[in-house]
Design an enzyme around this catalytic site. Structure first.
Site, PDB file in Angstrom:
ATOM      1  N   ILE A 104       0.831  -1.202   0.012  1.00 33.79           N
ATOM      2  CA  ILE A 104       0.127   0.023   0.075  1.00 33.79           C
ATOM      3  C   ILE A 104       0.799   1.141  -0.118  1.00 33.79           C
ATOM      4  O   ILE A 104       0.251   2.131  -0.673  1.00 33.79           O
ATOM      5  CB  ILE A 104      -0.850   0.116   1.272  1.00 33.79           C
ATOM      6  CG1 ILE A 104      -2.007   1.119   0.961  1.00 33.79           C
ATOM      7  CG2 ILE A 104      -0.236   0.059   2.569  1.00 33.79           C
ATOM      8  CD1 ILE A 104      -2.736   1.102  -0.224  1.00 33.79           C
ATOM      9  N   GLU A 162      -7.716  -2.164   5.186  1.00 34.64           N
ATOM     10  CA  GLU A 162      -7.390  -2.975   6.662  1.00 34.64           C
ATOM     11  C   GLU A 162      -6.547  -3.728   6.623  1.00 34.64           C
ATOM     12  O   GLU A 162      -6.088  -4.205   5.495  1.00 34.64           O
ATOM     13  CB  GLU A 162      -8.814  -3.595   7.079  1.00 34.64           C
ATOM     14  CG  GLU A 162      -9.409  -4.375   5.917  1.00 34.64           C
ATOM     15  CD  GLU A 162      -8.538  -5.476   5.454  1.00 34.64           C
ATOM     16  OE1 GLU A 162      -8.030  -6.335   6.071  1.00 34.64           O
ATOM     17  OE2 GLU A 162      -8.615  -5.618   3.890  1.00 34.64           O
ATOM     18  N   GLY A 304      -5.817  -6.778   0.580  1.00 36.71           N
ATOM     19  CA  GLY A 304      -6.561  -5.891   1.424  1.00 36.71           C
ATOM     20  C   GLY A 304      -5.318  -4.541   1.724  1.00 36.71           C
ATOM     21  O   GLY A 304      -5.035  -4.563   0.558  1.00 36.71           O
ATOM     22  N   GLU A 305      -5.173  -4.142   2.893  1.00 35.30           N
ATOM     23  CA  GLU A 305      -4.423  -3.048   2.925  1.00 35.30           C
ATOM     24  C   GLU A 305      -4.942  -1.806   2.469  1.00 35.30           C
ATOM     25  O   GLU A 305      -4.254  -0.765   2.335  1.00 35.30           O
ATOM     26  CB  GLU A 305      -2.980  -3.154   2.381  1.00 35.30           C
ATOM     27  CG  GLU A 305      -2.124  -4.345   3.272  1.00 35.30           C
ATOM     28  CD  GLU A 305      -0.936  -4.390   2.711  1.00 35.30           C
ATOM     29  OE1 GLU A 305      -0.336  -3.687   1.703  1.00 35.30           O
ATOM     30  OE2 GLU A 305      -0.111  -5.422   3.140  1.00 35.30           O
ATOM     31  N   GLY A 306      -6.041  -1.992   1.743  1.00 33.18           N
ATOM     32  CA  GLY A 306      -6.487  -0.812   0.822  1.00 33.18           C
ATOM     33  C   GLY A 306      -5.796  -0.521  -0.687  1.00 33.18           C
ATOM     34  O   GLY A 306      -6.038   0.347  -1.245  1.00 33.18           O
TER      35      GLY A 306
END
Lengths: 340, 340
Positions: A104, A162, A304-306
């Site tokens: 990210i 997240e 994930g992680e945005g």
């Protein structure tokens, strides 16, 4: 909050007072779009995005302070062996985000996006949902309020991401409780569970939903019993963004589950949100469709992680700039179609 | 070129000497990818893109000088009433590109991409393909050579776009000649033709292919007879990028037709190319599949100008930066999966 009020009362009050679309702002965008130097409709979803930005921000599309907010939490359900990674990876990855070493971070650099990491009591995992509620109402409401801080800095595009070992299992439990169907339909490999691991996830969420089944008609109860801190914080952030007229891009399988809680509470609660990317996690596309959305990207990611939301933010920035920066047929001296 | 040589001889020679993949560079990327702080495969196509960049550039993925090249041409076939816009729009839009007012300018700003516009004798449209060849061999070869200049400035990622009133008809003619089928399968609305206009386009390309049918076994003959200057220049640019190990992102329906000429000459000729975006022009997805490709984006656009390739370049930049910028499990102190 009244002294006699319950912790969720403020949240319920926000849900009742969400602002609606600014149709006048959207109409101004549609009108200007018609005179920009391109055939009508030729920018496809970029045109829809420009209108959507105006509709939910209430002004001309402009993205000058985009922010990715990552919410990290730990989960008691990891005791059930639902993830191939140990729980300590959550705090290690938060350190990695802060040091700039995660995917990210690179995507934020490439797309010029701000990044904030919210770590949520990582040393105190939530309750194991298969044997107890994840949180009490007070903790859930407080975490939602904490998540609302994501928009406090004045962002004009919020990407919701997240991190949390075990949280694809939590997401699956939320989908199963909110949308029904069979437990197996809502589970998948997550960070890399094998066939046995996936079957284990299905058992665990089945057990959890059975345990809490008498309390699942209220979406906020679903969130506090079957959710987790990052889910509560994401729901809070999405709701706060709506109140402050900040358009939102939701990331993947896990972030969408937090959003689904709000949608269950009010089907219009996600009208200010885009889904950035459809995850390779198999159940994500079904959840997206049940929310009435169409993802912007499909790149086979499942991190994930945005990351999916942040890549989509690059597209949204381009959409805003096309609308605001393009010349009109008149100003550029370009002949318009001779049929229209 | 030998004094006795034909104009296409140099092109044929380049096609025979195209460099192949650098599998060692790709292997190094695959190995490093396995130790980056993410579950294996979790970045999906971003991981494939990083390997592809290494394979065709011969080095670690890095995009520091991305360039969008727009090739603009005019077409005698517009005399057949195939476009709702008049031919003068081509030169007007070139001026719009140069003044910064077009969609592609905004997308280049948003994604930090360079932009070069190559206008190709706009005051001398090519021959009307339904009654004569678009160009003679000398003009076609010279225009291909001119297109090769796109990589002369030292770019490390080349996005191929175009502008030319009437050029979706030319693209349809090229697809029909190269891939067969029925004329109607290869035509669509372009900048906004209605049902009658689309039927007219099908008639025109049918007439053109019938006229030139005895000379269409050689893809370069297809290009000079049924193509146009921007098509020749794009084919030259794609080929030159291959020779100089520059990965390429091809834009929409029109740019893909130029690429298809090279593919017909050698099925490996586009291995260094991605298709950035599948156009809303209906036949594009069929052409992409016949080329063995999968588009990166699907945003319902149908504008050309390199817009789809430029948006995809934002994704490719993120992919390169993820690979080069991410920490490893060891360097970040993150525990790897306990199953693997």
């Amino acid at each position: 909050m009244a002294a006699s009020g319950l912790p969720f009362d403020d949240i319920r009050n926000l849900l009742r007072t969400m602002p609606g679309p600014d149709t006048a702002a959207a109409q101004r965008v549609a009108e200007r779009d018609g005179i920009l130097t391109k055939p009508p409709g030729a920018l496809g979803r970029l045109e829809e995005i420009a209108e959507w930005l105006a509709m939910w921000s209430g002004r001309t599309p402009e993205i000058s302070r985009p922010l990715v907010a990552i919410f990290a939490g730990n989960h008691g359900v990891t005791a059930q062996g639902v993830s191939p990674f140990p729980s300590e990876v959550t705090v290690q990855m938060v350190a990695n985000f802060q040091a700039g070493g995660a995917a990210i971070n690179q995507i934020c650099i490439a797309n010029d996006l701000g990044l904030k990491v919210f770590d949520l009591a990582l040393d105190m995992p939530t309750g194991d949902i298969s044997v107890e509620a994840a949180m009490d109402e007070k903790a859930c409401a407080a975490t939602m309020a904490y998540g609302m801080e994501a928009v406090a800095g004045g962002t004009d595009l919020l990407c919701i991401g997240e991190m949390g070992i075990g949280n694809t299992t939590i997401a699956s439990a939320l989908y199963f409780a909110l949308f029904g169907g069979k437990a197996q339909e809502w589970v998948g490999p997550g960070t890399g569970a094998d066939t046995a691991g996936i079957a284990r996830k299905a058992e665990v969420i089945e057990q959890a939903v059975e345990l809490h089944k008498d309390h699942l008609r209220d979406p906020l109860e679903v969130l506090r019993r079957l959710g987790g801190r990052e889910f509560a914080a994401m729901a809070g952030a999405i709701l706060a963004a709506r109140m402050q007229r900040v358009p939102v891009i939701i990331d993947g399988f896990v972030a969408t589950a937090a959003a689904a809680v709000l949608h269950a509470a009010d089907p219009t609660a996600l009208d200010h949100c885009l889904i950035g990317h459809v995850s390779a996690e198999p159940a994500h596309i079904k959840a997206i469709e049940l929310l009435g959305k169409k993802p912007l990207l499909d790149l086979g990611m499942r991190l994930g992680e945005g990351t999916g939301a942040a890549l989509a933010a690059g597209i949204v920035k381009s959409a805003a700039l096309c609308h605001s920066g393009m010349a009109t047929f008149d100003s550029a001296g370009v002949s318009n179609s001779d049929q229209e």
